[in-house]
Design an enzyme around this catalytic site. Structure first.
Site, short mmCIF file in Angstrom:
data_model
loop_
_atom_site.label_atom_id
_atom_site.label_comp_id
_atom_site.label_asym_id
_atom_site.label_seq_id
_atom_site.Cartn_x
_atom_site.Cartn_y
_atom_site.Cartn_z
N GLY A 1 0.82 -1.20 0.00
CA GLY A 1 0.00 0.00 0.00
C GLY A 1 0.85 1.25 0.00
O GLY A 1 2.06 1.20 0.26
N CYS A 2 0.21 2.37 -0.30
CA CYS A 2 0.94 3.64 -0.42
C CYS A 2 1.44 4.13 0.93
O CYS A 2 2.60 4.49 1.09
CB CYS A 2 0.06 4.68 -1.09
SG CYS A 2 -1.57 4.84 -0.35
N TYR A 3 0.54 4.15 1.94
CA TYR A 3 0.97 4.59 3.26
C TYR A 3 2.08 3.67 3.78
O TYR A 3 3.00 4.09 4.47
CB TYR A 3 -0.20 4.49 4.24
CG TYR A 3 -1.16 5.64 4.21
CD1 TYR A 3 -0.73 6.95 4.40
CD2 TYR A 3 -2.53 5.44 4.02
CE1 TYR A 3 -1.62 8.01 4.41
CE2 TYR A 3 -3.43 6.50 4.03
CZ TYR A 3 -2.97 7.79 4.22
OH TYR A 3 -3.85 8.84 4.24
N THR A 4 1.93 2.41 3.44
CA THR A 4 2.81 1.37 3.94
C THR A 4 4.23 1.54 3.44
O THR A 4 5.20 1.51 4.22
CB THR A 4 2.26 0.03 3.43
OG1 THR A 4 0.86 0.01 3.61
CG2 THR A 4 2.90 -1.11 4.13
N CYS B 1 5.73 4.12 2.32
CA CYS B 1 6.33 5.32 2.87
C CYS B 1 6.72 5.13 4.33
O CYS B 1 7.82 5.51 4.75
CB CYS B 1 5.31 6.45 2.72
SG CYS B 1 5.94 8.08 3.08
#
Lengths: 346, 346, 346, 346
Positions: free
Chosen positions: B149-152, B154
Site C-alpha cells: 500500500g501507499c501509506y505502507t 512510505c
C-alpha cells in the site's frame, strides 16, 4: 550526442528544459548557467533532480559555453537575451531563445510592444519564429530560434486553421486566455505568493500584453490580412496550463463539423496536435505534463460564430518542450524525441 | 517484450500503470480490462492518452488474458483480487497485485484487519510482499507479488533502518501520515468532491486503518520484536503524495548525524532512495511524479527522539511505480527500467 | 464604543483584526498603522474592504495612538513589539499583542527560544498569557495580553484536559501539527510563492519551533509537571487552519468515551469549544472562518494511547479572533461579541 | 422577526442561505427542509453550524410551512421548484426561488432553453426577476421572486450600463465566464471529484448554457434591442466566485474614463456595487465571502472595444446573498441587512 548548455537554468522555464533533457536520449546537458546559484548543485536548488542531474551552476562565460556546447537554450529574464545572444551566435552555436527578443520579423513591432529599440536588429534577421507546426521548414535551416511565448503558442495554434482558410471576420477576433501560475515564473513577488493567488482569479495587462503582438504577427501572415485583435490574459490558481477560448465570426455559414474538418486537415501530419471530435473539448488535465496541444471547436449556429478552445502545458509546449522540439529540428533528429510522454492527468 | 495486461485499468492506480508502461521500453500493453468501460477506448476515458494508448477496454476473460499476456497487474477493488487471482495464477501468469489481498504472511492477520477470512490461503502462501528495497531477493523468485500500500511503503521505508538496527523503543512508535487525494481513488462519493476536500484537512480511520497491519508485519520482522504502533492517516488537499512523520524514541543517545549514517548504510545501494543530509528534509514536491523516496531525520536532543520524515508519490512508488519495479524484478530486467523520470517539481 | 488602533494592520493577522472589527458592534477602528503603506487607504491594500473600512494607513506615533485609542492590537513583526509596547503601556493603553514577546512567565525561557534577552522584562511581568479558556480570570484584570500563537492555541487546547487530569505519560507527548499558508504571513519570499507551496507538503523547524515553548509552559502549569514534548509543524497547501494531531499515552486504562467525558467537563462552559462525540472528528472545514475550536478523541485500545485531534482557524482563534476575545474580556463586554459568525464551510 | 423556511437547505445554495440567516438580526430560521437528511440535525450535515443552528431537517409539508413561515427560500433541484411553488404561493407565502423556474418573462423562452413547457405559466406571471439593482421597485411589490443565476448576475451587472446607454454593437457581445466549483453544487458525480477538477480548467456547455437566456432577456430589455450573444462558462479550481470577462464593441469612440463614468453614474446609489478606478480591476479575492460586485473596465483604443471585468461570490451575490437581499426588499426592511460582511480576502 548533442552537447547542451542551459542559460537561466534555475528559472521555471530553464529547469523544465533541464528536466526534459534528463530523459532525452540524444542530448547531454554539459552546462547549467545561473547567476543566482553559482557554485550550487542544480539538484540542491530543485531537489527532484537529486541523483539525476547534479551539475553545479556556473556563471555565464561565453567562451566556455562555445567550447563545450553545440547548442544553448537561453531562458533569461527579458532583455538579457538580446545582449548575450549576439556573442553566442557569433561563436557558431545553435541557439533556442525562450525570451521575447527574437520572435519578431520587424524590429519596429518589437520596439512598440517592448518600449525600447531592439539592440541587435542584424541578429534578429537571422532568427526564425519557432512555432514548429507553422514554421518547420524554415526552422530546419536556421540556427537561432525565437521560441514562442506560452500564450502565443496556444492562441496561434487555436486560430491558425481559420486564419489560413480565410473564413473569419478578422475585425472581431477575441482570445480570452487563462494561465496557470508557473507562467509568472519563479519570482518572489507579493502578487505571486500562495495566499494572494489561491482561491482567486484575475485578469491582468488587459489590452496591453506583449504576447498580443506575436499572435497578430503570425495570424496576419497566415490570413494575408493585417490582424488586430483582443487578447486578455487571466491568472488561475493551478500550476501548469494555458487555456485559450477564441471567438471568431465566420464569414460563411458553417457547422461545427465543417470547421473541424478544416482543423483536421490543417494539422493532419502533426504528432503533437489533437483535434477533438464534435461534442468533446480539451481540458488542461489532458495536456498538462506533455507536449501535446488539444483543440476543440463549437460553432454557435445562432451567431455563426466559432468558439475554439485550445490548451497546452505552458511550461512544455508553451516553453521548454517546444524549445526541445526546435532543438530536435535544427539538429536534424526525429522531431518528437524526448517529448512523447503522456500528460499526467493526475 | 513483456506482454502485459492491466485489470482495473481505469482506476487511478490502474491508469498510472498504463501511463508508466507507455514509456517502458521492454513492456507492451496488450489488454486493458475495465468492467465499467467495456468497449470504450482507454484514451476516451483518460484523454491524456489520446494517440499514445488507444486500446479498447475489455471485460475480464481469464483465458484471453492467459493466452495473450505474460504478466498482469491487478488493480481491482478490495476483495475482487482474491477471487480472480487464483485462476490467473493457476494459468502460469506472473501477477503483481495492487490490492491488499496478497500482502500478508499470515491469513489470521488478514482476517483480523479485513473482517473476513482470506478466501485463498493456499495462493497467499505463494505470494511475496513486494517492497522491493526490503524483499528484493524473494521477489525475484516468485511470480505473485502483493504490491504494498501507499501509506505502507512510505512508513516502512521511513522506519526500516531504525527497526533493523534495533535502537528504538518499540512501544512508542508513532506514524502520522498525510496523503494526497488520489489515494481515495476515482470514486464519485460525497467526501471526495472538490468542495468537500479543498481548503480542508482531516484525520480518518484513526487507530483502525488497515495499512497499520502491513507496517507492523514488516517492522516486526526487521526488528525481531512484535511491534504494535500508532498510525494516523490524514487527507490533504493535493493530488499526489504521501508524507509520513515518524516518531521513535532512541534507546541510546545518538545525534542526527549518527542516525543518518545508519540510513545511508541501510539504503546505500538503492537507486530510488534519497537520504537527505542533516539540515535538509524531503518535501512532496521533490518526489511527486517519480518513483523516488525521500527520507530525512532530525533527532531532538532534548528527548533523544528521532523524527523521521519520509515521502513518496503515492501513485508511483506507493502503487504503480513499485508495481512496475516488481515487474522488472520478476521478469529479470534492469530494476529501474521505465522508472527513472525525475519528479515534476512544478 | 471602544476606540481601537491596529499596529501592523496590513499583515495577515492585522488585517484579520481589521476585518473582524468592521463587524464588531462595540468597537470602532480609529487608527490603522502600517509602515509599508503610510498614506494609502487600507481598502486599496485589501480591496475586500472598499467602502467598508477606508481609513488611511499611518506611521507609528505613540502620542497620537495614546490620544485617540483606548486599546491597541499590535501585530508587528517579531522583535518590534517589545520595543514599542513599553511606551504604549506606559501611556495607560490596553494592549493585545499578537507577537511572541509577551507570552512568557519567565524571560529566561524567552531568551532560550528567541536567542536574545527579553528587552522589557519589567513590562513582561505585567502581561498575562491570553488563552481565554485557560486564563480568563487573570486576563480580565490585566491590560497587557500576550495573545497566543496559532499552533499554540490549537495544541494547548487539545491537550489541556488530559494534562489537568494528570492521566498522561508526560514523557511521551507528541504534537504533529499542520498549518495553512496564511500562517507564513504576507511575506514575498521564495518558499511562500504559489508554485512552491501548492501540491506539496513539508515539515519545518522540526524540534526547534518557538511555539513549542509556549505549549510546554502552559501544559506544565496544568499538569504540575515539567513537560518537554515533541512538536512538529507542517505546511499544507490551504489558506486557513491549524490541525494538531496529539498523541498521549494514558496512565490508566480508559475508553474513548471516558476520555471524552473529561473533555466535555473541562470545556463545559466554553462557547467557542466543540467537543465531538465518539466516532466523529473535527475537520478544518468545520472551523475555518470562525472563532471555534473543534476537538475529537480516539483512544487506541491496543496501546492505551489517546489520539486527540484539535483544529482552529489560525487567523481567527489562532490570532485575530482570540485577540478580539481578549479585547472583549479586558473591556468588560460580552466575551463572544463580534465572534459568533459560523465557519464558511465552503 | 421574519419567520423563514428553507427548502433544499442542505444543497450548497441552501446552506449558504442558512449560514447568512444565522447572522441576520431580523430573520429567524424555523424550518430546514431536506429530503435527503430528514431527521438529522443540519449541524450534523454541515458541522460548521454546530451550536449555531441545530434544527432538524424535515420533509416537505406545505401546510406545516404555511403555518410556521412568513417566507420561504426554495433551493431545490431544477424542475422541483415549479411543482412546489404554486402550492406555496397559493398559501400566501412570500417566496424567493433560487431555481431557474421563475426567472422568465416569457414561458416560450423557458421552454426553448429548458426543453419542456413551463408547468405553471400563471404563477410565472406573478413573479419578478430578482436582480435587485435592476428591478428593485418591482421586487418590492411582488411576493414571488425568481432569484437570478450566478453567471447571470455577474454578466448582466457587467454589461447593464453599456446596454442601457445604447452605445454597443449588440451583434458582437461576448461573455467569457469562469466559475468556482461550488457552482456545480453538492453532487457526488465523477467530474466533480477533487482529482478531476484540481489543477485543471475546462469550458462546458459552450453555446448552450441556460443562463444565456436570462442574460439575453435582461440586456435586451435594457438596450431596447433583441440581443443574442456568446456566453461561455468555464470551471476553475477554486471554491467560490464567478468572473466574467465581457467584450463589447463601442459604437462611438470612447476612453476608459468615459465608459467608467457611465458605470459610476448607473450604479451611483448601489451599496453593493464597486466600480474600480481606471488602472485597477476587481479580483475574485476582493468579493469572495461577501455580497459585493466588483466591476472594472478597459477600453482597447486600437479596437474601440470595451473589456469589462465583473466578479462576484457565486454563492452570495450569485445565489444566497441576493436571495436575502430580495427577502429584505419584499419584507420592507433595510436592503443590506445581514449582508454587509466584508469579503474574506484570505
Amino acid at each position: 550526442m548533442i552537447k547542451v548548455g542551459i542559460l537561466g537554468a534555475t528559472g521555471y522555464a530553464g529547469i523544465e528544459v533541464v528536466r526534459l533533457l534528463t530523459a532525452h536520449p540524444e542530448a547531454e546537458i554539459v552546462r547549467v548557467v545561473s547567476q543566482s546559484f553559482v557554485g550550487q548543485k542544480i539538484s540542491d536548488v530543485y531537489q527532484n533532480l537529486k541523483g539525476i542531474c547534479d551539475l553545479c551552476c556556473t556563471a555565464l562565460d561565453v567562451d566556455d559555453i562555445a567550447g563545450s556546447c553545440d547548442l544553448v537554450f537561453t531562458a533569461l529574464p527579458h532583455g538579457a537575451s538580446k545582449t548575450v545572444i549576439p556573442s553566442l551566435y557569433e561563436k557558431g552555436l545553435k541557439i533556442v531563445d525562450l525570451s521575447g527578443d527574437f520572435r519578431y520579423n520587424d524590429p519596429v513591432v518589437y520596439e512598440k510592444w517592448y518600449g525600447e529599440p531592439h539592440s541587435a536588429p542584424e541578429v534578429l534577421k537571422e532568427s526564425v519564429y519557432g512555432l514548429c507546426e507553422i514554421h518547420r521548414d524554415e526552422i530546419k535551416t536556421h540556427r537561432l530560434i525565437g521560441n514562442p511565448g506560452c500564450y502565443t503558442t496556444c492562441s496561434i495554434m487555436g486560430l491558425a486553421p481559420l486564419a489560413a482558410a480565410k473564413i473569419v471576420d478578422t475585425k472581431n477576433l477575441i482570445i480570452d486566455a487563462k494561465s496557470g501560475v508557473t507562467g509568472a515564473g519563479r519570482s518572489a513577488s507579493l502578487p505571486n505568493i500562495f495566499c494572494e493567488v489561491n482561491e482567486s482569479l484575475k485578469a491582468y495587462k488587459v489590452a496591453t500584453h506583449r504576447h498580443t503582438s506575436e499572435i497578430e504577427q503570425e495570424l496576419s501572415i497566415l490570413s494575408g490580412e493585417d490582424i488586430v485583435l483582443s487578447f486578455t490574459p487571466h491568472l488561475v490558481p493551478m500550476q501548469r496550463g494555458i487555456f485559450a477560448t477564441c471567438y471568431a465570426n465566420l464569414t460563411k455559414k458553417m457547422t461545427t463539423g465543417e470547421v473541424l474538418d478544416i482543423y483536421k486537415e490543417f494539422y493532419k501530419s502533426e504528432e503533437f496536435v489533437r483535434i477533438y471530435d464534435e461534442g468533446s473539448l480539451p481540458e488542461i488535465k489532458h495536456v498538462a505534463g506533455s507536449n501535446y496541444v488539444g483543440i476543440g471547436v463549437v460553432v454557435d449556429p445562432r451567431l455563426n460564430r466559432a468558439v475554439v478552445v485550445s490548451c497546452i502545458d505552458n511550461l512544455i509546449k508553451g516553453a521548454a518542450g517546444q524549445a526541445v522540439q526546435n532543438m530536435n529540428l535544427i539538429c536534424g533528429i526525429d522531431e518528437g524525441t524526448g517529448l512523447r510522454a503522456a500528460g499526467m492527468y493526475l
